[in-house]
Design an enzyme around this catalytic site. Sequence first.
Site, PDB file in Angstrom:
ATOM      1  CG  HIS A 257      -2.136   0.875   0.927  1.00  0.00           C
ATOM      2  ND1 HIS A 257      -2.130   2.240   1.117  1.00  0.00           N
ATOM      3  CD2 HIS A 257      -3.346   0.563   0.411  1.00  0.00           C
ATOM      4  CE1 HIS A 257      -3.296   2.713   0.719  1.00  0.00           C
ATOM      5  NE2 HIS A 257      -4.057   1.726   0.296  1.00  0.00           N
ATOM      6  CG  ASP A 308      -8.260  -4.597  -3.674  1.00  0.00           C
ATOM      7  OD1 ASP A 308      -9.492  -4.490  -3.713  1.00  0.00           O
ATOM      8  OD2 ASP A 308      -7.483  -3.688  -3.986  1.00  0.00           O
TER       9      ASP A 308
HETATM   10  N1  CMC Z   1       4.083  -7.579  -4.606  1.00  0.00           N
HETATM   11  C1  CMC Z   1       5.427  -7.598  -4.716  1.00  0.00           C
HETATM   12  N2  CMC Z   1       6.192  -6.519  -4.487  1.00  0.00           N
HETATM   13  C2  CMC Z   1       5.572  -5.397  -4.151  1.00  0.00           C
HETATM   14  C3  CMC Z   1       4.181  -5.304  -4.022  1.00  0.00           C
HETATM   15  C4  CMC Z   1       3.436  -6.473  -4.267  1.00  0.00           C
HETATM   16  N3  CMC Z   1       2.111  -6.455  -4.177  1.00  0.00           N
HETATM   17  N4  CMC Z   1       3.841  -4.064  -3.662  1.00  0.00           N
HETATM   18  C5  CMC Z   1       4.977  -3.380  -3.580  1.00  0.00           C
HETATM   19  N5  CMC Z   1       6.032  -4.180  -3.874  1.00  0.00           N
HETATM   20  C6  CMC Z   1       7.446  -3.805  -3.887  1.00  0.00           C
HETATM   21  C7  CMC Z   1       7.766  -3.192  -5.240  1.00  0.00           C
HETATM   22  O1  CMC Z   1       8.186  -4.135  -6.176  1.00  0.00           O
HETATM   23  C8  CMC Z   1       8.850  -2.215  -4.854  1.00  0.00           C
HETATM   24  O2  CMC Z   1      10.035  -2.926  -4.669  1.00  0.00           O
HETATM   25  P1  CMC Z   1      11.445  -2.301  -5.124  1.00  0.00           P
HETATM   26  O3  CMC Z   1      11.586  -1.051  -4.296  1.00  0.00           O
HETATM   27  O4  CMC Z   1      12.411  -3.372  -4.804  1.00  0.00           O
HETATM   28  O5  CMC Z   1      11.307  -2.010  -6.580  1.00  0.00           O
HETATM   29  C9  CMC Z   1       8.405  -1.708  -3.494  1.00  0.00           C
HETATM   30  O6  CMC Z   1       7.627  -2.772  -2.929  1.00  0.00           O
HETATM   31  C10 CMC Z   1       7.563  -0.430  -3.557  1.00  0.00           C
HETATM   32  O7  CMC Z   1       6.490  -0.684  -4.442  1.00  0.00           O
HETATM   33  P2  CMC Z   1       5.777   0.417  -5.312  1.00  0.00           P
HETATM   34  O8  CMC Z   1       5.008  -0.231  -6.407  1.00  0.00           O
HETATM   35  O9  CMC Z   1       6.755   1.470  -5.732  1.00  0.00           O
HETATM   36  O10 CMC Z   1       4.819   1.044  -4.218  1.00  0.00           O
HETATM   37  P3  CMC Z   1       3.651   2.047  -4.497  1.00  0.00           P
HETATM   38  O11 CMC Z   1       3.390   2.776  -3.255  1.00  0.00           O
HETATM   39  O12 CMC Z   1       3.902   2.817  -5.738  1.00  0.00           O
HETATM   40  O13 CMC Z   1       2.419   1.072  -4.877  1.00  0.00           O
HETATM   41  C11 CMC Z   1       0.670  -0.455  -4.690  1.00  0.00           C
HETATM   42  C12 CMC Z   1       1.447   0.683  -4.019  1.00  0.00           C
HETATM   43  C13 CMC Z   1      -0.567  -0.751  -3.894  1.00  0.00           C
HETATM   44  C14 CMC Z   1       0.268  -0.017  -6.109  1.00  0.00           C
HETATM   45  C15 CMC Z   1       1.585  -1.694  -4.780  1.00  0.00           C
HETATM   46  O14 CMC Z   1       1.870  -2.152  -3.484  1.00  0.00           O
HETATM   47  C16 CMC Z   1       0.984  -2.783  -5.630  1.00  0.00           C
HETATM   48  O15 CMC Z   1       1.151  -2.765  -6.858  1.00  0.00           O
HETATM   49  N6  CMC Z   1       0.244  -3.763  -5.024  1.00  0.00           N
HETATM   50  C17 CMC Z   1      -0.406  -4.796  -5.775  1.00  0.00           C
HETATM   51  C18 CMC Z   1      -1.720  -4.283  -6.354  1.00  0.00           C
HETATM   52  C19 CMC Z   1      -2.742  -4.062  -5.266  1.00  0.00           C
HETATM   53  O16 CMC Z   1      -2.962  -4.912  -4.420  1.00  0.00           O
HETATM   54  N7  CMC Z   1      -3.449  -2.933  -5.349  1.00  0.00           N
HETATM   55  C20 CMC Z   1      -4.510  -2.595  -4.405  1.00  0.00           C
HETATM   56  C21 CMC Z   1      -4.138  -1.435  -3.531  1.00  0.00           C
HETATM   57  S1  CMC Z   1      -5.151  -1.239  -2.080  1.00  0.00           S
HETATM   58  C22 CMC Z   1      -6.762  -1.012  -2.610  1.00  0.00           C
HETATM   59  C23 CMC Z   1      -6.961   0.131  -3.518  1.00  0.00           C
HETATM   60  O17 CMC Z   1      -6.674   1.271  -3.169  1.00  0.00           O
HETATM   61  O18 CMC Z   1      -7.460  -0.113  -4.578  1.00  0.00           O
END
Ligand code: CMC
Length: 372
Positions: A257, A308
């Site tokens: 998140h 989710d």
């Molecule tokens: N699985 C594997 N690695 C992850 C995940 C995940 N679900 N989420 C974050 N990471 C890692 C990512 O690869 C990155 O690693 P590194 O720094 O080594 O490259 C690090 O954690 C930071 O991730 P980010 O994508 O830059 O973080 P963000 O704040 O931009 O994204 C997020 C937040 C929710 C989009 C992301 O955690 C994600 O893609 N999660 C999976 C999709 C998901 O479940 N989305 C629903 C969000 S909650 C409900 C809503 O609001 O809809």
Amino acid sequence: MTATRGLEGVVATTSAVSSIIDDTLSYVGYDIDDLTENASFEEVIYLLWHLKLPNQEELQELKKQLSENAVLPEEIFNHFKSYPIENVHPMAAIRTAVSMLGMLDDNADEMNKEANYEKAVRLQAKIPGIVAAFSRIRKGLEPIQPKKDTSLAENFLYMLKGKDPSPVEVEALEKALILHADHELNASTFTARVCVATLSDVYSGITAAIGALKGPLHGGANEGVMKMLTKIGNVENAESHIQALFQRKEKVMGFGHRVYRNGDPRAKHLKEMSKRLTNLTGESKWYDISKKVEEVVTFEKKLPPNVDFYSASVYHSLGIDHDLFTPVFAVSRTSGWLAHILEQYENNRLIRPRAEYTGPDLQKYVPIDERI
Ligand code: CMC
């Protein structure tokens, strides 16, 4: 000018609708734990739109308005019937249907406070029927109009399945709707606010928000979770499946998140519901696989599940088609989007940030036949 990637940490507006402070999510100052335990979804809608809990009379009035406005215009049914919709994602369909509702509303561009509130009621009332109608029509079934004097949660399940849901099912959906209702300045809410800050209409704001929610990094993740659980198939496969995702540097849907650091406070409610419901349906394997996936992801990556993750097995247990999970999210989040849209209109200023330019320096136009 230096860009902040993904606007992380940027405070883009003030809002009195909901807040995330120290990993606690509250709507108008009421902790979601408290609301999930005690409130109805309609009370939460009132709270988000009026920034106070309703008294008995106010709640009855809102329920009456929602009930009176829930019947869908035939044009929506005809529209769904006139396309080969088997391969259309339901989020695309409801995004289009909401846009159509705007076309069919003579007051769509009436911008005074009362008119906008009435549009909010009309939209919230109709969105469950849109999802249900799409689902039925694509299966060759006739859509069902809503019952009177029935809660939004119960009516939705009734319109979707064509039979009265059990009290357990209604209670579970009610709680899920409360948990998804609002979430500060998430991507789709921001989209809605940006859209209406141009003084565009409510329907445009919700259409834009549905588009943003559809993506797998946002609301689309719940469908992605169920796809993953289905692929995993049984608890024994969970660890290797997740390790393979890590190897390929793919994201595990339903984890991580942008804002929460120690976990999403909504997830524990859905986890509990998943356990109970999968047990009741005799399909506890979905909970067991989910729990194993959670163990692996939290151990390996220190990433806790978000809203989710366990909502997927909850909706599956309610007999909801997997590609309708994100539309169910939209049914709930419409209440929050509308609250933010109304709030934006109250104190509007165009939202127009800047971009850090990374292209070439100023250059001279070269006529086309002189270019190499
Ligand atoms: N699985 C594997 N690695 C992850 C995940 C995940 N679900 N989420 C974050 N990471 C890692 C990512 O690869 C990155 O690693 P590194 O720094 O080594 O490259 C690090 O954690 C930071 O991730 P980010 O994508 O830059 O973080 P963000 O704040 O931009 O994204 C997020 C937040 C929710 C989009 C992301 O955690 C994600 O893609 N999660 C999976 C999709 C998901 O479940 N989305 C629903 C969000 S909650 C409900 C809503 O609001 O809809």
